[in-house]
Scaffold this motif. Structure first.
Motif, PDB file in Angstrom:
ATOM      1  N   ALA A 200       0.855  -1.137  -0.081  1.00  0.00           N
ATOM      2  CA  ALA A 200       0.056   0.030   0.131  1.00  0.00           C
ATOM      3  C   ALA A 200       0.926   1.392  -0.048  1.00  0.00           C
ATOM      4  CB  ALA A 200      -1.086   0.022   1.253  1.00  0.00           C
ATOM      5  N   VAL A 201       1.977   1.206   0.713  1.00  0.00           N
ATOM      6  CA  VAL A 201       2.935   2.276   0.733  1.00  0.00           C
ATOM      7  C   VAL A 201       3.421   2.486  -0.609  1.00  0.00           C
ATOM      8  CG1 VAL A 201       5.076   3.363   1.824  1.00  0.00           C
ATOM      9  CG2 VAL A 201       3.592   1.968   3.286  1.00  0.00           C
ATOM     10  N   CYS A 202       3.929   1.339  -1.246  1.00  0.00           N
ATOM     11  CA  CYS A 202       4.402   1.547  -2.492  1.00  0.00           C
ATOM     12  C   CYS A 202       3.290   2.202  -3.795  1.00  0.00           C
ATOM     13  CB  CYS A 202       4.945   0.158  -3.242  1.00  0.00           C
ATOM     14  SG  CYS A 202       6.282  -0.736  -2.131  1.00  0.00           S
ATOM     15  N   GLY A 203       2.083   1.529  -3.510  1.00  0.00           N
ATOM     16  CA  GLY A 203       1.114   1.924  -4.447  1.00  0.00           C
ATOM     17  C   GLY A 203       0.814   3.524  -4.361  1.00  0.00           C
ATOM     18  N   THR A 204       0.933   4.020  -3.085  1.00  0.00           N
ATOM     19  CA  THR A 204       0.544   5.442  -2.765  1.00  0.00           C
ATOM     20  C   THR A 204       1.691   6.155  -3.724  1.00  0.00           C
ATOM     21  OG1 THR A 204      -0.026   4.939  -0.611  1.00  0.00           O
ATOM     22  CG2 THR A 204       0.571   7.437  -0.874  1.00  0.00           C
ATOM     23  N   ILE A 205       2.965   5.979  -3.527  1.00  0.00           N
ATOM     24  CA  ILE A 205       4.181   6.410  -4.399  1.00  0.00           C
ATOM     25  C   ILE A 205       3.970   6.468  -5.686  1.00  0.00           C
ATOM     26  CG2 ILE A 205       6.469   6.555  -4.733  1.00  0.00           C
ATOM     27  CD1 ILE A 205       6.982   5.364  -1.855  1.00  0.00           C
ATOM     28  N   ALA A 206       3.391   5.151  -6.046  1.00  0.00           N
ATOM     29  CA  ALA A 206       3.186   5.015  -7.595  1.00  0.00           C
ATOM     30  C   ALA A 206       2.061   5.918  -8.124  1.00  0.00           C
ATOM     31  CB  ALA A 206       2.929   3.534  -7.841  1.00  0.00           C
ATOM     32  N   GLY A 207       1.173   5.953  -7.400  1.00  0.00           N
ATOM     33  CA  GLY A 207      -0.067   6.816  -7.684  1.00  0.00           C
ATOM     34  C   GLY A 207       0.332   8.314  -8.029  1.00  0.00           C
TER      35      GLY A 207
END
Lengths: 361, 359, 307
Positions: free
Chosen positions: B143-150
């Motif tokens: 979820a942390v990675c997804g936030t950055i990716a977004g």
């Protein structure tokens, strides 16, 4: 100028046939001690862990038998072909084909119970292995295609086929998408020879097969035919032996036994098919066949020696921190030395002076 | 290899009742406590097994002469595992960690025969009085990675190199995509199944294919740093897996999900030493330090770092669950209602993907 | 597909094909001389690790490639010593070599896990490869061109030179080559050594270009594909190039198709195809035994002892 040279013996030396495996083991022990010592491990300790520790502890014996039995079964089957110069190196593929065929029966009968199920699975295993070996046999006898290459290629096909089945159509519907089949039920699982023992029915079967193979190869016309075709193909033709028939027979025997080993392993220690099922036993069995000098009794012992090195390698990892890769090198060394000392069966080493003198005489 | 299945809540009650501290010899001051590890891969894989071995070394560092650890690597899941487990137990190891899902059946069988040895099985769901299970909530890191990716994806499309559609992988893909879509509602995740846990060259080629299909940020659920290397070569970004992979991709790595088994291993070793070990079911996450985020890469701007930290802090504080409704699946059907979170049980059986996942 | 996509696809393909081409070229020469060395995977791993080790220690990827060639060559000489010097069984010895290579590479590589190294990198200056269409031609590292050049050289060598003719003669009929006075064992040793060096170089392509790192079993079974490819190409260097690039194309296309959202076939079925195709080719060339050069070398896999 070399001082020694090889001189071909008139006949393969029987004494050397027995002596060279022991010599190879001795050389491996010596080389292993030196190599592991140079790598900074306790060389002698490593060798002791790999070769002696599993034999010294009776608790390990059933484990050795469990590990050795599929190797022995496959190796005996392959050795029949090797004797006749039929180079079936696809034992792994036939092993998998047998496991797949037997598992097909298990999955079709998984709601049923009955003493008939296990024999049917075994039969399916044998037929599956035979069917896989029949392809190289057909291509060799019909078109002259090398069985070395086709049997090897078919192994990859079998591996991928097994992956396809366990990841796709045969995946356990209750298994959270994990790529493996359901567990076999009690009627589909190989019983232990005695209650609570690790030793399953496949082990007496392997011993029985070794004895049968011995009798067939040494005491029957078929066994004689295999030997003659292998040693002297021209003589075999004169004697009315058919090379074609020998190819078919030996490949089917090899495939059938490998297939039997496959379903015994699936219904025994595994109890299901998983992507980890192809463990390279079919390749290791080639090593076992050579280590056992293509003789059923020799193969029985060779299978145990290989099992000792596997189990011992694990003990060496925990006891002295020897990496698993070192065990692999140890096994490779054993095989290298064995193959190297093989030469003594057919040749003798003589000083060059003597050889010259003989040639002059 | 790094296979994970969890059905913890189904069985937790039953197992909890049976889990009593074992009356065992424990560890006296003189004899070190033997701790055995069984690994599915080589310690040199720089992935799953490597991470467990780092945890093993942490035990040694923490307890010194009070413990003696040993391991057997490259053990095939199946009969070989059963044999190795038995050997480890008879070799004087009191506490044994079985570090792959495929060791589950062998572990349970061996544990039944050896009631005085304590077993710990990673990522499985079968417990007994002397078999505990443990796992990590890697999806929290996703979820942390997804936030950055977004925030950082210009094309709004991430490439996800995945092994097999088991629940562990499915929940990771889902957590990543949901987090990214909170930032960018049109965010898409292209999943490429490579049907292997480890094949560096194939993982690299898969990464290139995803980049060519318009993905400008990569993540993976396979074991090697190869996809990250491919991103580095193309001047794009990605996330590491299992350990900090910054040495392999100093510019491309935005952060990495680091498997840190050390806290759990040290905790359990302490219990074993104190004689308070009992069978439990542990699913640790960011909060317990089982999942850590590697330091952010230089490319991550300040505001994105703040957002990512916020997500991380909220997860640690328990105020944010990465899989919170409303979640629609790929067909647009509402699967998790507004405000509800997916239970551990639902997660551990997850076999569907949220909107935005292309697989 | 857009042109950028095509360019990238072509480049991925060429790079996937290169190590397989290198390894199979070496094996082709060995098999043409009548030696079947199943240890390709083991020699590739040894090459991959020695290449990586040398490159990290010297800082030069090219020196790494050189070390990889020497590493693969050294491993192949063990094989040559056993199968040729002591006429041991080639199949068993090759398998032992693979077991050895897996173990040895893991031990040698242990201190290098987690280290990084600079890639071999493009051969031509970046300016030349700026335009996408030029990049397809000029955008690769030395080994991509080298593999193609070597394939041409091997083809020419086998067909048009005297040593090449001798090598083929040794593979087709060792006894007659021996009776004319050629040293069968010397020719075969040289062929096996060439095969080892090429396998080593192929391994280095993984550890120094495709995925510049060392981890256990880095080549993940490509050596076995190289073995199949030699047969698929019916022992002809030209077809070997086509086969390697075809294989690269199929594998790359599979990933691209899946990334674009449609699967061609289940991946397992796709993975079977090279081997099924190889069996089909083998059968076809055996059904129509046209020119001798189209079929397997007659002495393939058989021991020869001069005495």
């Amino acid at each position: 100028m070399p001082l020694l040279r090889l001189e071909r013996r008139r006949e393969p030396s029987r004494a050397m046939q027995y002596a060279t495996p022991l010599l190879a083991v001795a050389l491996t022990v010596m080389a292993g001690t030196v190599v592991f010592g140079l790598m900074g491990y306790d060389g002698l300790g490593a060798v002791r862990q790999i070769f002696v520790a599993p034999l010294a502890d009776p608790q390990r014996w059933p484990e050795l038998l469990v590990k050795a039995s599929p190797l022995v079964l496959i190796a005996i089957g392959l050795s029949i072909g090797f004797r006749a110069n039929v180079w079936n190196i696809g034992g792994e593929g036939q092993y998998l084909a047998g496991a797949v065929a037997g598992t097909a029966v298990a999955l079709a009968t998984w709601t049923r119970e009955g003493a008939w199920i296990l024999p049917v699975m075994g039969l399916a295993g044998i037929l599956g292995g035979m069917a896989w070996a029949a392809i190289p046999a057909f291509l060799r006898t019909r078109f002259g295609v090398s069985e070395i290459l086709t049997s090897l290629m078919l192994t990859y096909v079998a591996v991928q086929g097994l992956f396809f089945l366990v990841r796709g159509p045969w995946r356990d519907p209750d298994g959270f998408n994990f790529p493996q089949t359901r567990m076999f039920n009690a009627a589909q699982t190989l019983p232990a020879v005695s209650e609570g023992s690790l030793v399953h029915l496949g082990i007496p079967i392997a011993v029985l097969v070794a004895c049968l193979a011995w009798i067939v190869l040494e005491r029957t016309i078929a066994g004689y035919e295999v030997k003659v075709v292998g040693l002297a193909p021209a003589a075999a033709r004169h004697g009315g032996f058919s090379e074609r028939r020998t190819i078919w027979l030996t490949l089917l025997a090899g495939g059938g036994l490998a297939g039997l080993a496959g379903i015994l392993e699936a219904a025994g220690p595994f109890g299901q098919l998983t992507p980890q099922f192809p463990a390279g036993y079919g390749y290791t069995a080639i090593v076992v066949a050579f280590l056992g000098r293509l003789h059923p009794v020799g193969i029985l012992l060779a299978g145990l020696v290989l099992a000792v090195t596997y189990v011992g390698g694990e003990l060496a990892q925990t006891a002295i921190g020897l990496p698993q890769a070192a065990t692999g090198m140890f096994q490779a060394m054993l095989l290298f030395f064995l193959l190297a000392t093989d030469v003594l069966i057919r040749f003798r080493i003589v000083p060059v002076r003597v050889a010259r003198a003989r040639a002059a005489a | 290899m790094a296979s994970i299945i969890t059905r913890r809540t189904l069985l937790a009650g039953a197992a909890g009742a049976a889990a009593l501290p074992l009356a065992g010899p424990g560890a006296s001051a003189q004899a070190p406590l033997g701790i055995g590890f069984i690994y599915v891969g080589p310690t040199g894989d720089y992935g799953w097994t490597h991470a467990h071995d780092v945890g093993r070394k942490a035990i040694e560092a923490e307890f010194g002469p009070k413990v003696k650890t040993s391991f057997v690597e490259n053990v095939a899941e199946g009969p070989d595992a059963e044999r190795v487990l038995r050997q480890l137990a008879s070799g004087g190891n009191k506490l044994i960690f079985a570090t792959s899902f495929g060791f589950m059946n062998p572990t349970v069988r061996v544990a039944r025969a050896l009631p005085n040895t304590w077993f710990e099985h990673a990522t499985g769901y079968q417990r007994a009085a002397n078999v505990a299970t443990y796992n990590a909530r890697f999806y929290e890191g996703r979820a942390v990675c997804g936030t950055i990716a977004g925030h950082m994806s210009k094309t709004g499309t991430a490439g996800y190199i995945a092994s097999f559609p088991i629940p562990e992988v499915v929940m990771g893909i889902s957590a990543f995509t949901l987090a990214a879509r909170k930032i960018n509602p049109n965010f898409k995740t292209k999943v490429l199944w490579v049907s292997t846990w480890y094949d560096p060259a194939k993982e690299a080629d898969a990464a290139k294919a995803l980049i060519d299909q318009g993905c400008d940020i990569l993540t993976q659920h396979t074991d090697s740093p190869a996809p990250l290397q491919a991103a580095e070569q193309r001047g794009l970004f990605g996330f590491g897996q299992a350990s900090d992979m910054k040495t392999y991709a100093p510019k491309a790595q935005l952060t990495s999900i680091v498997d840190d088994w050390a806290p759990y291993y040290i905790r359990r070793t302490k219990m074993a030493l104190d004689g308070t070990w009992k069978s439990t079911d542990t699913w640790d996450g960011l909060k317990e330090g089982a999942v850590r985020m590697a330091p952010y890469g230089d490319a991550v701007p300040e505001n994105v770092r703040r957002e990512a930290d916020l997500v991380k802090d909220q997860i640690i504080a328990g105020t944010l669950h990465p899989l919170t409704g409303p979640i629609k699946d790929q067909k647009g059907e509402l699967r998790v209602k507004d405000g509800e979170t997916m239970s551990d049980e639902a997660l551990s059986k997850m076999d569907w993907y949220p909107e935005g996942v292309q697989s | 597909m857009t042109s950028a996509l095509l360019v990238s696809f072509a480049m991925t393909l060429a790079m996937a094909a290169t190590p397989i081409l290198l390894a199979s070229l070496g094996e082709l020469v060995a098999e043409k001389a009548g030696v079947l060395n199943l240890g390709v995977e083991g020699m590739m791993l040894i090459g991959a690790v020695t290449g990586f080790a040398a490159a990290t220690l010297t800082g030069s990827a090219y020196l790494g490639c050189l070390a990889a060639i020497l590493g693969g060559l050294a491993a192949s000489l063990v094989f040559a010593g056993l199968t040729l010097g002591l006429s041991s069984n080639q199949v068993a010895t090759g398998l032992a070599l693979t077991i050895f290579g897996v173990g040895a590479s893991s031990l040698i590589g242990a201190p290098f896990v987690g280290k990084t190294v600079a890639r071999i990198g493009p051969l031509f200056p970046a300016a030349l490869a700026e335009h996408p269409l030029l990049r397809v031609v000029f955008g690769y590292d030395l080994l991509v061109y080298g593999a193609l050049a070597l394939a041409a050289a091997v083809g020419w060598f086998l067909k048009h030179t005297r040593p090449g003719l001798i090598l083929r003669a040794v593979g087709e009929s060792d006894t007659s080559a021996h009776s004319i006075g050629y040293s069968v064992l010397a020719v075969r040793t040289a062929a096996v050594a060439f095969g080892g060096g090429m396998a080593g170089l192929a391994g280095a392509y993984f550890s120094l270009e495709l995925t510049p790192m060392w981890a256990d079993r880095l080549t993940a079974g490509r050596g076995w594909i190289a073995l199949a490819l030699v047969v698929f190409a019916s022992w002809r260097p030209g077809r070997l190039v086509a086969g390697a690039y075809l294989f690269g194309a199929v594998m790359t296309l599979e990933l691209h198709a899946k990334a674009a959202g449609f699967g061609l076939l289940p991946p397992e079925i796709l993975a079977m195809l090279p081997y099924l195709a190889t069996i089909a080719v083998l059968t076809l060339i055996s059904v129509r035994p046209g020119r001798v050069s189209a079929a397997a070398p007659a002495c393939l896999g058989k021991s020869f002892s001069p005495a």
